[in-house]
Scaffold this motif. Structure first.
Motif, PDB file in Angstrom:
ATOM      1  N   ARG A 144       0.463   8.838   2.440  1.00 23.64           N
ATOM      2  CA  ARG A 144       1.189  10.044   2.363  1.00 23.64           C
ATOM      3  C   ARG A 144       1.211  10.564   3.465  1.00 23.64           C
ATOM      4  NH1 ARG A 144       0.273  15.958  -0.607  1.00 23.64           N
ATOM      5  NH2 ARG A 144      -1.143  15.959   1.161  1.00 23.64           N
TER       6      ARG A 144
ATOM      7  N   ARG B  13      11.254   4.148  -3.824  1.00 27.86           N
ATOM      8  CA  ARG B  13       9.291   4.083  -3.005  1.00 27.86           C
ATOM      9  C   ARG B  13       8.889   5.071  -2.308  1.00 27.86           C
ATOM     10  NH1 ARG B  13       8.806   0.301   1.177  1.00 27.86           N
ATOM     11  NH2 ARG B  13      11.430  -0.150   1.894  1.00 27.86           N
ATOM     12  N   PHE B  14       9.916   6.391  -1.779  1.00 25.70           N
ATOM     13  CA  PHE B  14       9.397   7.250  -0.596  1.00 25.70           C
ATOM     14  C   PHE B  14      10.236   8.061  -1.724  1.00 25.70           C
ATOM     15  CE2 PHE B  14       9.282   5.444   3.108  1.00 25.70           C
ATOM     16  CZ  PHE B  14       9.003   4.111   2.917  1.00 25.70           C
TER      17      PHE B  14
ATOM     18  N   ASP C 107       8.978  -1.059   7.550  1.00 25.74           N
ATOM     19  CA  ASP C 107       8.827   0.140   7.357  1.00 25.74           C
ATOM     20  C   ASP C 107       8.150   0.661   8.205  1.00 25.74           C
ATOM     21  OD1 ASP C 107       8.403   0.252   3.919  1.00 25.74           O
ATOM     22  OD2 ASP C 107      10.192   0.930   4.858  1.00 25.74           O
TER      23      ASP C 107
ATOM     24  N   ARG D 119       5.810  10.799   0.710  1.00 21.08           N
ATOM     25  CA  ARG D 119       5.042   9.395  -0.317  1.00 21.08           C
ATOM     26  C   ARG D 119       5.732   8.573  -0.281  1.00 21.08           C
ATOM     27  NH1 ARG D 119      -0.544   8.766  -1.658  1.00 21.08           N
ATOM     28  NH2 ARG D 119       0.305   7.534  -3.264  1.00 21.08           N
ATOM     29  N   MET D 120       5.423   7.187   0.709  1.00 14.44           N
ATOM     30  CA  MET D 120       5.525   6.154   0.721  1.00 14.44           C
ATOM     31  C   MET D 120       4.797   5.438  -0.046  1.00 14.44           C
ATOM     32  SD  MET D 120       6.370   6.384   4.444  1.00 14.44           S
ATOM     33  CE  MET D 120       4.701   6.358   5.153  1.00 14.44           C
ATOM     34  N   ASN D 121       5.246   4.699  -0.962  1.00 13.69           N
ATOM     35  CA  ASN D 121       4.916   3.805  -1.978  1.00 13.69           C
ATOM     36  C   ASN D 121       4.899   2.227  -1.450  1.00 13.69           C
ATOM     37  OD1 ASN D 121       3.435   5.705  -3.282  1.00 13.69           O
ATOM     38  ND2 ASN D 121       4.832   6.188  -4.620  1.00 13.69           N
ATOM     39  N   SER D 122       4.920   1.483  -2.187  1.00 15.97           N
ATOM     40  CA  SER D 122       5.033   0.013  -1.828  1.00 15.97           C
ATOM     41  C   SER D 122       5.762  -0.608  -0.562  1.00 15.97           C
ATOM     42  CB  SER D 122       6.578  -0.201  -3.011  1.00 15.97           C
ATOM     43  OG  SER D 122       5.683   0.017  -4.438  1.00 15.97           O
ATOM     44  N   LEU D 123       4.789  -0.385   0.542  1.00 11.95           N
ATOM     45  CA  LEU D 123       5.058   0.016   1.962  1.00 11.95           C
ATOM     46  C   LEU D 123       5.041  -1.682   2.561  1.00 11.95           C
ATOM     47  CD1 LEU D 123       3.026   2.768   3.289  1.00 11.95           C
ATOM     48  CD2 LEU D 123       5.617   2.441   3.701  1.00 11.95           C
TER      49      LEU D 123
ATOM     50  N   ASP E 235       1.032  -0.939  -0.340  1.00 14.70           N
ATOM     51  CA  ASP E 235       0.373  -0.713  -0.088  1.00 14.70           C
ATOM     52  C   ASP E 235       1.415   0.870  -0.066  1.00 14.70           C
ATOM     53  OD1 ASP E 235      -3.174  -1.510   1.387  1.00 14.70           O
ATOM     54  OD2 ASP E 235      -2.369  -1.447  -0.121  1.00 14.70           O
ATOM     55  N   SER E 236       0.205   2.632  -0.055  1.00 16.23           N
ATOM     56  CA  SER E 236       0.511   3.605  -0.423  1.00 16.23           C
ATOM     57  C   SER E 236       0.229   4.440   1.179  1.00 16.23           C
ATOM     58  CB  SER E 236       0.723   4.439  -0.681  1.00 16.23           C
ATOM     59  OG  SER E 236       1.094   3.280  -2.477  1.00 16.23           O
TER      60      SER E 236
END
Length: 123
Positions: free
Chosen positions: A18, A66-67, A89, A81-85, A15-16
């Motif tokens: 912000r 990813r971030f 993390d 912004r954090m993607n592909s958590l 998930d992502s």
């Protein structure tokens, strides 16, 4: 300078999210900002930093690609912004205000800290 971080919460792996950091007080646009995190049972570590104009950005290796850190000086806001958590993390994320215009990985360069926002990533 007072910092207020928000946007954390429980998510699934992949998930992502912000994170947002609202700054008030002195003119924060003159200084670099950063995000750090502290996982359970571990020391606080550097995540990302951005210079005062946003033209110089640093990431720790584990979040590169990813971030994304960004800032809106007109609004005195900094974002992460954090993607592909990933489960690793999982941590309390802190925003920080530097004494310098350039960003760095050194915690001692940061003179104001937000209260932290918890990100929990489950597998």
């Amino acid at each position: 300078v007072q910092l207020q971080a928000s946007g954390g919460g429980p998510v699934q792996a992949g998930d992502s999210l912000r994170l947002s950091c609202a700054a008030s007080g002195r003119t924060v646009s003159n200084n670099a900002m950063a995000w750090f995190r502290q996982a359970p049972g571990k020391e606080r570590e550097f995540v990302a930093a951005i210079s005062r104009r946003g033209d110089s950005i640093y990431y720790t290796d584990s979040v590169k690609g990813r971030f994304t850190i960004s800032r809106d000086n007109a609004k005195s806001m900094v974002y992460l912004r954090m993607n592909s958590l990933k489960p690793e993390d999982t941590a309390v994320y802190f925003c920080a205000h530097s004494r310098f215009s350039y960003g760095s990985r050194r915690q001692g360069d940061y003179v104001a800290w937000g209260q932290g926002t918890l990100v929990t990533v489950s597998s």
